[in-house]
Design a protein around this motif. Sequence first.
Motif, mmCIF file in Angstrom:
data_model
loop_
_atom_site.group_PDB
_atom_site.id
_atom_site.type_symbol
_atom_site.label_atom_id
_atom_site.label_comp_id
_atom_site.label_asym_id
_atom_site.label_seq_id
_atom_site.Cartn_x
_atom_site.Cartn_y
_atom_site.Cartn_z
ATOM 1 N N TYR A 67 88.822 -62.413 -77.872
ATOM 2 C CA TYR A 67 89.878 -61.860 -77.023
ATOM 3 C C TYR A 67 90.104 -62.762 -75.820
ATOM 4 N N VAL A 68 91.377 -63.062 -75.544
ATOM 5 C CA VAL A 68 91.749 -63.845 -74.367
ATOM 6 C C VAL A 68 92.428 -62.897 -73.385
ATOM 7 N N PRO A 69 91.804 -62.632 -72.239
ATOM 8 C CA PRO A 69 92.375 -61.671 -71.288
ATOM 9 C C PRO A 69 93.698 -62.159 -70.699
ATOM 10 N N ALA A 70 94.537 -61.215 -70.291
ATOM 11 C CA ALA A 70 95.871 -61.533 -69.768
ATOM 12 C C ALA A 70 95.794 -62.420 -68.526
ATOM 13 N N VAL A 71 94.726 -62.290 -67.755
ATOM 14 C CA VAL A 71 94.615 -63.076 -66.527
ATOM 15 C C VAL A 71 94.576 -64.576 -66.818
ATOM 16 N N ASP A 73 96.346 -66.313 -69.120
ATOM 17 C CA ASP A 73 97.721 -66.806 -69.198
ATOM 18 C C ASP A 73 98.404 -66.759 -67.833
ATOM 19 N N ALA A 74 98.093 -65.735 -67.038
ATOM 20 C CA ALA A 74 98.703 -65.623 -65.710
ATOM 21 C C ALA A 74 98.311 -66.813 -64.831
ATOM 22 N N GLN A 77 99.901 -70.220 -66.126
ATOM 23 C CA GLN A 77 101.343 -70.379 -65.936
ATOM 24 C C GLN A 77 101.710 -70.825 -64.530
ATOM 25 N N TYR A 254 93.076 -69.642 -77.278
ATOM 26 C CA TYR A 254 93.468 -69.059 -78.562
ATOM 27 C C TYR A 254 93.085 -70.021 -79.690
ATOM 28 N N HIS A 326 88.401 -67.271 -67.997
ATOM 29 C CA HIS A 326 87.803 -66.318 -68.930
ATOM 30 C C HIS A 326 86.361 -65.978 -68.530
ATOM 31 N N TRP A 329 86.260 -63.959 -65.393
ATOM 32 C CA TRP A 329 86.696 -62.586 -65.677
ATOM 33 C C TRP A 329 85.553 -61.768 -66.294
ATOM 34 N N LYS A 412 86.539 -58.627 -81.301
ATOM 35 C CA LYS A 412 87.843 -58.062 -81.642
ATOM 36 C C LYS A 412 87.808 -57.246 -82.929
#
Length: 427
Positions: A67-71, A73-74, A77, A254, A326, A329, A412
């Motif tokens: 699992y790649v946490p949303a943070v 990608d945030a 970017q 990913y 990651h 986190w 996952k």
Amino acid sequence: MLATIGVGSIDELFRDIPAGVRFEGALDLEPPLSEQEIVAHLEALAAKNVDSGQELSFLGAGIYDHYVPAVVDAVLQRGEFLTAYTPYQPEMSQGVLQAIFEYQTAICELTGMDVSNASGYDGTTVAADACYVAKHATGRARVVLAETLNPQVRQVVKTYAPGFGLEVVEVPHRNGVTDPDELAAAAVDAACVIFQQPNFFGCLEPAPDLAAAANQAGALPIAHVDPVSLGVLEAPGAYGCALAIGEGQGAGNYQSYGGPHYGFIAARSDYVRRMPGRIVGETTDVDGRRAYVLTLQTREQHIRREKATSNITTNQTLLALAGLAHLSWLGPQGLREQGETCMALAAYAKERLGLPELFPNQATFKEFAIRVGRPAEEAIRVAREQGVHPGYALKRDYSGMEDALLVCLTEKRTSSDIDRLAEALAA
């Protein structure tokens, strides 16, 4: 443009190209598309692929569906990271330099090593880099690879070996793991020994014994490790390794069709000046404020070529930063819980599948090998017809394993997913 460079015509520009090799006529290309048409075309091409969102996947073998946490990608970017180039000007690059410094710190904490570089291309090329470091450090030219090391890692080392002037020796596995006595015999007069923990079969190697065998022979012990495993398994620095290397994809990246990802390489302080790539250090500026700079660079364009240990160009900073985000986190406890979850799911899968293990009685982490009682490719084909990819066919890399399947369980997957896998394999 022709006038600027002092050429009278297009024909004159290309006059040095012999007529016999010139292409005449129009290229056989499809008509141009509008932006909207191009998007539709690419979407149609992408729809031909199957991804882990469409098909329940138990594939591993070096690239993992964690699992790649949303943070992540945030953070990635942000423009100052997304478009950053090599931070040659520290006064303009403090954010990127600090991010790399924190990444190096995280890798050192995970591996128990003193120093990490700013990242490498992937988990295969850092193995070749480590061999070159070992050759420089020991003056020896033979490297020993455990057969349980990822086959792609072994292949890349063999590819680099002639250019590095290295001889490669492989030690066969015994019931899925490496025998320390055989490794010790092969390590005599060797520059280094590389083994994987957990190994390619998912089994836990007798890592402290392997490191001790290499050290006793005067070879540098190098552990190829999965960062996700280091929440529950001992750090390589704690059992005597000189270097720790690995593929970082499982932490923050990913699967991305197999790349690009990032590799990591960390070492004891003895080898800091031989480390490939770049190392970011912490210092103070003229006003006494904390600052970050590129401290050591062994790139051939920065120092004398014969002294260089790397020709790496722009490194994998963005992907390594994903790993840092990651790991930050998760934190130490989260990383441990992730590892424990993978182990628990793997244990349930072994019991639920009820198929003979390829290497019974061996401790494993998140992967294990089973015999499916028929050609592995056939089992995969039947399972995929039911929307399940059951694992990796080991016969691709090892003889005598025609019916062997390497099954991977990440956090996952769920118990109901494992039940689906059992039904698919039973079919």
